[in-house]
Scaffold this motif. Structure first.
Motif, PDB file in Angstrom:
ATOM      1  N   ARG A   1       0.713  -1.178  -0.115  1.00  0.00           N
ATOM      2  CA  ARG A   1       0.042  -0.043   0.169  1.00  0.00           C
ATOM      3  C   ARG A   1       0.706   1.254   0.012  1.00  0.00           C
ATOM      4  NH1 ARG A   1      -4.759  -0.923   4.377  1.00  0.00           N
ATOM      5  NH2 ARG A   1      -5.994  -2.184   2.974  1.00  0.00           N
ATOM      6  N   VAL A   2       0.346   2.344  -0.468  1.00  0.00           N
ATOM      7  CA  VAL A   2       1.000   3.488  -0.499  1.00  0.00           C
ATOM      8  C   VAL A   2       0.117   4.619   0.124  1.00  0.00           C
ATOM      9  CG1 VAL A   2       0.369   4.294  -2.746  1.00  0.00           C
ATOM     10  CG2 VAL A   2       2.460   5.161  -1.979  1.00  0.00           C
ATOM     11  N   TRP A   3       0.897   5.323   0.989  1.00  0.00           N
ATOM     12  CA  TRP A   3       0.167   6.651   1.332  1.00  0.00           C
ATOM     13  C   TRP A   3       1.152   7.717   1.554  1.00  0.00           C
ATOM     14  CZ3 TRP A   3       0.903   2.219   4.173  1.00  0.00           C
ATOM     15  CH2 TRP A   3       1.640   2.069   5.282  1.00  0.00           C
TER      16      TRP A   3
ATOM     17  N   LYS B   1      -5.028  19.354  -6.824  1.00  0.00           N
ATOM     18  CA  LYS B   1      -3.356  18.980  -7.140  1.00  0.00           C
ATOM     19  C   LYS B   1      -3.138  17.717  -6.213  1.00  0.00           C
ATOM     20  CE  LYS B   1       1.150  20.851  -7.113  1.00  0.00           C
ATOM     21  NZ  LYS B   1       1.564  19.711  -7.869  1.00  0.00           N
ATOM     22  N   ALA B   2      -3.715  17.698  -4.986  1.00  0.00           N
ATOM     23  CA  ALA B   2      -3.279  16.605  -3.910  1.00  0.00           C
ATOM     24  C   ALA B   2      -4.098  15.373  -4.357  1.00  0.00           C
ATOM     25  CB  ALA B   2      -3.946  16.954  -2.522  1.00  0.00           C
ATOM     26  N   VAL B   3      -5.297  15.278  -5.157  1.00  0.00           N
ATOM     27  CA  VAL B   3      -5.750  13.981  -5.707  1.00  0.00           C
ATOM     28  C   VAL B   3      -4.883  13.641  -6.850  1.00  0.00           C
ATOM     29  CG1 VAL B   3      -7.538  13.434  -7.054  1.00  0.00           C
ATOM     30  CG2 VAL B   3      -8.205  14.570  -4.863  1.00  0.00           C
ATOM     31  N   ALA B   4      -4.478  14.614  -7.650  1.00  0.00           N
ATOM     32  CA  ALA B   4      -3.721  14.111  -8.969  1.00  0.00           C
ATOM     33  C   ALA B   4      -2.393  13.701  -8.483  1.00  0.00           C
ATOM     34  CB  ALA B   4      -3.576  15.498  -9.836  1.00  0.00           C
TER      35      ALA B   4
ATOM     36  N   ALA C   1       1.683   9.152  -7.797  1.00  0.00           N
ATOM     37  CA  ALA C   1       2.238   8.293  -7.095  1.00  0.00           C
ATOM     38  C   ALA C   1       1.935   6.862  -6.975  1.00  0.00           C
ATOM     39  CB  ALA C   1       2.549   8.997  -5.539  1.00  0.00           C
ATOM     40  N   TYR C   2       0.571   6.759  -7.004  1.00  0.00           N
ATOM     41  CA  TYR C   2      -0.042   5.669  -6.660  1.00  0.00           C
ATOM     42  C   TYR C   2       0.156   4.526  -7.933  1.00  0.00           C
ATOM     43  CZ  TYR C   2      -3.898   1.884  -6.064  1.00  0.00           C
ATOM     44  OH  TYR C   2      -4.534   0.666  -5.876  1.00  0.00           O
ATOM     45  N   ALA C   3       0.174   5.256  -9.314  1.00  0.00           N
ATOM     46  CA  ALA C   3       0.345   4.401 -10.481  1.00  0.00           C
ATOM     47  C   ALA C   3       1.778   4.230 -10.569  1.00  0.00           C
ATOM     48  CB  ALA C   3      -0.068   5.380 -11.634  1.00  0.00           C
TER      49      ALA C   3
ATOM     50  N   LEU D   1       5.511  -2.679  -8.307  1.00  0.00           N
ATOM     51  CA  LEU D   1       5.164  -3.692  -7.943  1.00  0.00           C
ATOM     52  C   LEU D   1       4.967  -4.666  -9.186  1.00  0.00           C
ATOM     53  CD1 LEU D   1       2.426  -3.151  -5.162  1.00  0.00           C
ATOM     54  CD2 LEU D   1       4.815  -4.089  -4.757  1.00  0.00           C
ATOM     55  N   ALA D   2       4.441  -4.274 -10.248  1.00  0.00           N
ATOM     56  CA  ALA D   2       4.418  -5.206 -11.250  1.00  0.00           C
ATOM     57  C   ALA D   2       5.569  -5.671 -11.863  1.00  0.00           C
ATOM     58  CB  ALA D   2       3.357  -4.326 -12.466  1.00  0.00           C
TER      59      ALA D   2
END
Length: 114
Positions: free
Chosen positions: A10-12, A88-91, A96-98, A104-105
């Motif tokens: 997980r990432v945060w 901007k925070a959402v983007a 970072a999630y991508a 991981l892949a």
């Protein structure tokens, strides 16, 4: 027996006060954008308003700029909206999630345990 292993994670984004942004918090921000209110966003996630409000308050307190602006009631009632900083925070989180998912892949292709 042939067993296949895979990496998971997980990432945060963490600040000095703990979690600033994570998957659930960002989904909440997106729902606030979609519904125009914290209470409607919370309902859409089957979350209590109190919990949603605490998450929004935590993010707003930890951010350099307010992420969610609230308007108080009146004839049409109150509401909430994402600020430019919130957008901007959402983007930034999804970017970072991508990257994390890509890591991981790629790394999963090289996992070899005996």
């Amino acid at each position: 027996m042939n067993r296949k292993y895979r990496l998971r994670g997980r990432v945060w984004i963490e600040g000095s006060d703990g979690t600033f942004l994570g998957y659930g918090r960002v989904v909440l921000l997106e729902r606030i954008r979609e519904h125009g209110s914290i209470s409607a966003a919370a309902r859409s996630m089957e979350m209590s308003y109190r919990h949603a409000w605490k998450l929004v308050d935590s993010m707003n307190r930890q951010s350099r700029k307010i992420l969610v602006e609230r308007s108080t009631g009146g004839k049409g009632g109150g509401g909430a909206r994402l600020t430019r900083a919130g957008e901007k925070a959402v983007a930034e989180f999804w970017s970072a999630y991508a990257d994390f998912r890509s890591f991981l892949a790629e790394r999963n292709r090289r996992v070899e345990l005996y």
